[in-house]
Scaffold this motif. Structure first.
Motif, mmCIF file in Angstrom:
data_model
loop_
_atom_site.group_PDB
_atom_site.id
_atom_site.type_symbol
_atom_site.label_atom_id
_atom_site.label_comp_id
_atom_site.label_asym_id
_atom_site.label_seq_id
_atom_site.Cartn_x
_atom_site.Cartn_y
_atom_site.Cartn_z
ATOM 1 N N VAL A 1 0.997 -1.125 -0.229
ATOM 2 C CA VAL A 1 0.161 -0.022 -0.132
ATOM 3 C C VAL A 1 0.992 1.378 0.028
ATOM 4 C CG1 VAL A 1 -0.213 0.160 2.534
ATOM 5 C CG2 VAL A 1 -2.030 0.981 1.049
ATOM 6 N N SER A 2 0.413 2.361 -0.669
ATOM 7 C CA SER A 2 1.313 3.548 -0.701
ATOM 8 C C SER A 2 0.788 4.274 0.695
ATOM 9 C CB SER A 2 0.917 4.342 -1.884
ATOM 10 O OG SER A 2 1.538 5.773 -2.078
ATOM 11 N N VAL A 3 1.662 5.028 1.324
ATOM 12 C CA VAL A 3 1.461 5.794 2.429
ATOM 13 C C VAL A 3 1.836 7.332 2.170
ATOM 14 C CG1 VAL A 3 1.958 6.253 4.880
ATOM 15 C CG2 VAL A 3 1.711 3.953 4.111
ATOM 16 N N ARG A 4 1.054 8.284 1.852
ATOM 17 C CA ARG A 4 1.429 9.328 1.944
ATOM 18 C C ARG A 4 1.341 10.403 3.152
ATOM 19 N NH1 ARG A 4 -0.821 14.639 1.082
ATOM 20 N NH2 ARG A 4 -2.764 14.179 1.371
ATOM 21 N N VAL B 1 -5.322 9.216 10.170
ATOM 22 C CA VAL B 1 -5.278 8.614 8.834
ATOM 23 C C VAL B 1 -6.414 8.803 7.787
ATOM 24 C CG1 VAL B 1 -3.530 7.292 9.528
ATOM 25 C CG2 VAL B 1 -5.818 6.273 9.404
ATOM 26 N N SER B 2 -6.069 8.768 6.669
ATOM 27 C CA SER B 2 -7.449 8.599 5.695
ATOM 28 C C SER B 2 -6.989 7.602 4.735
ATOM 29 C CB SER B 2 -8.083 9.816 5.306
ATOM 30 O OG SER B 2 -6.859 10.754 4.313
ATOM 31 N N PRO B 3 -8.076 7.014 4.115
ATOM 32 C CA PRO B 3 -9.588 6.764 4.478
ATOM 33 C C PRO B 3 -9.652 6.372 5.581
ATOM 34 C CG PRO B 3 -8.980 5.036 2.776
ATOM 35 C CD PRO B 3 -7.768 5.996 2.854
ATOM 36 N N VAL B 4 -10.852 6.808 6.502
ATOM 37 C CA VAL B 4 -10.769 6.386 7.832
ATOM 38 C C VAL B 4 -10.862 4.822 8.121
ATOM 39 C CG1 VAL B 4 -11.965 8.624 8.129
ATOM 40 C CG2 VAL B 4 -13.743 6.853 7.623
ATOM 41 N N GLN B 5 -11.626 4.123 7.352
ATOM 42 C CA GLN B 5 -11.746 2.557 7.558
ATOM 43 C C GLN B 5 -10.177 1.980 7.557
ATOM 44 O OE1 GLN B 5 -12.728 4.121 4.484
ATOM 45 N NE2 GLN B 5 -12.406 2.786 2.719
ATOM 46 N N THR B 6 -9.307 2.603 7.261
ATOM 47 C CA THR B 6 -7.775 1.944 7.198
ATOM 48 C C THR B 6 -7.179 2.512 8.813
ATOM 49 O OG1 THR B 6 -6.816 4.081 6.479
ATOM 50 C CG2 THR B 6 -7.420 2.216 5.039
ATOM 51 N N GLY B 7 -7.617 3.242 9.539
ATOM 52 C CA GLY B 7 -7.141 3.681 10.957
ATOM 53 C C GLY B 7 -7.038 2.545 12.000
ATOM 54 N N PRO C 1 -1.415 -6.622 8.032
ATOM 55 C CA PRO C 1 -1.906 -7.385 6.900
ATOM 56 C C PRO C 1 -3.336 -7.644 6.737
ATOM 57 C CG PRO C 1 -0.050 -8.727 8.048
ATOM 58 C CD PRO C 1 -0.362 -7.192 8.896
ATOM 59 N N MET C 2 -4.104 -7.820 8.311
ATOM 60 C CA MET C 2 -5.461 -7.951 8.242
ATOM 61 C C MET C 2 -6.418 -6.877 7.363
ATOM 62 S SD MET C 2 -5.740 -8.971 12.168
ATOM 63 C CE MET C 2 -7.391 -9.185 12.016
ATOM 64 N N MET C 3 -5.773 -6.043 6.953
ATOM 65 C CA MET C 3 -6.465 -4.985 6.118
ATOM 66 C C MET C 3 -6.813 -5.639 5.160
ATOM 67 S SD MET C 3 -5.267 -1.103 4.910
ATOM 68 C CE MET C 3 -4.717 -1.536 3.289
ATOM 69 N N LYS C 4 -6.192 -6.574 4.372
ATOM 70 C CA LYS C 4 -6.447 -7.168 2.971
ATOM 71 C C LYS C 4 -7.848 -8.145 3.071
ATOM 72 C CE LYS C 4 -3.870 -6.353 -0.200
ATOM 73 N NZ LYS C 4 -4.325 -5.462 -1.187
ATOM 74 N N ASN D 1 -14.015 -3.492 3.375
ATOM 75 C CA ASN D 1 -14.252 -2.010 3.227
ATOM 76 C C ASN D 1 -12.781 -1.386 3.145
ATOM 77 O OD1 ASN D 1 -16.973 -1.964 3.801
ATOM 78 N ND2 ASN D 1 -16.630 -2.224 6.042
ATOM 79 N N ALA D 2 -11.558 -2.117 3.561
ATOM 80 C CA ALA D 2 -10.394 -1.572 3.333
ATOM 81 C C ALA D 2 -9.372 -2.180 2.204
ATOM 82 C CB ALA D 2 -9.665 -1.528 4.765
ATOM 83 N N ALA D 3 -9.891 -3.232 1.894
ATOM 84 C CA ALA D 3 -8.733 -4.248 1.096
ATOM 85 C C ALA D 3 -8.632 -3.624 -0.209
ATOM 86 C CB ALA D 3 -9.643 -5.583 0.808
ATOM 87 N N GLY D 4 -9.432 -2.682 -0.864
ATOM 88 C CA GLY D 4 -9.104 -1.873 -2.209
ATOM 89 C C GLY D 4 -8.380 -0.658 -2.120
ATOM 90 N N VAL D 5 -8.208 -0.281 -0.763
ATOM 91 C CA VAL D 5 -7.163 0.782 -0.681
ATOM 92 C C VAL D 5 -6.014 0.725 -1.240
ATOM 93 C CG1 VAL D 5 -6.676 2.474 1.216
ATOM 94 C CG2 VAL D 5 -8.752 1.421 1.324
ATOM 95 N N GLU D 6 -5.617 1.515 -2.003
ATOM 96 C CA GLU D 6 -4.174 1.723 -2.573
ATOM 97 C C GLU D 6 -3.309 2.900 -1.923
ATOM 98 O OE1 GLU D 6 -4.984 2.658 -6.627
ATOM 99 O OE2 GLU D 6 -6.060 0.504 -6.993
ATOM 100 N N GLN D 7 -3.872 4.133 -1.288
ATOM 101 C CA GLN D 7 -2.966 4.722 -0.516
ATOM 102 C C GLN D 7 -3.594 5.101 1.005
ATOM 103 O OE1 GLN D 7 -2.337 9.086 -2.121
ATOM 104 N NE2 GLN D 7 -0.335 8.150 -2.072
#
Length: 190
Positions: free
Chosen positions: A72-75, A125-131, A163-166, A170-176
């Protein structure tokens, strides 16, 4: 018809109940901020990141090997409140990270005033579902930072993305993921 002494007792009871209710509401008002903060930290609500131990980071690194290649990209974003005479910015704007792998990012800060200034960083962090999946092991945001006049510092943050984000639909498709800090002036304690 009620007598004067019984009216006074009734009025005293109502006044006592009203005072107790007011005190309870005042107490709840003071307790609501720490309770909300705890709720956000536990659930990741509103983009609140998680605080992790080194053993949590090691376990996540092992779990990350199970989703080999997942990244995942982190900005990195930096802001300064208008009453704080600091320059504050990320040293690297983006970083591609492997899920579960510990990473370190650095922020730059400089006190532009001619006096020592103490600041505190708020973050999300955003999107919020990745917090709930963004974990900080060590961070300058955990404590107040005091910079002397003209002082420049590097401020590190050691983090990993769980890694549970995958597994979260709601969060699996987040790229950044954007990690954002805002520094505020801390008032000296009297």
């Amino acid at each position: 018809m009620a007598t004067a002494p019984s009216l006074q007792r009734n009025n005293a009871k109502v006044a006592l109940y009203a005072a107790l209710l007011a005190a309870a509401m005042l107490g709840l008002g003071y307790a609501s901020v720490p309770l909300y903060r705890i709720f956000c930290q536990v659930t990741g609500f509103g983009g609140t990141t998680q605080r992790a131990s080194l053993s949590d980071a090691i376990a996540a690194e092992f779990a990350g090997k199970q989703v080999a290649g997942a990244t995942v990209s982190v900005r990195f974003d930096a802001n300064v409140d208008s009453d704080l005479p600091w320059t504050f910015r990320p040293e690297q704007v983006t970083q591609t990270v492997k899920l579960g792998e510990r990473q370190m990012a650095f922020y730059y800060a400089r006190n532009n005033s001619d006096e020592p200034v103490t600041g505190t960083a708020s973050f999300n962090v955003s999107p919020v579902q990745t917090g709930q999946y963004f974990n900080k092991v060590q961070c300058f945001c955990f404590v107040e930072q005091t910079l002397q006049p003209g002082q420049e510092v590097q401020m590190p943050v050691l983090f990993f993305v769980d890694p549970m984000m995958k597994d979260d639909p709601n969060a699996a498709g987040v790229e950044q993921i954007t990690l954002s800090y805002t520094f505020h002036r801390s008032e000296p304690e009297s």
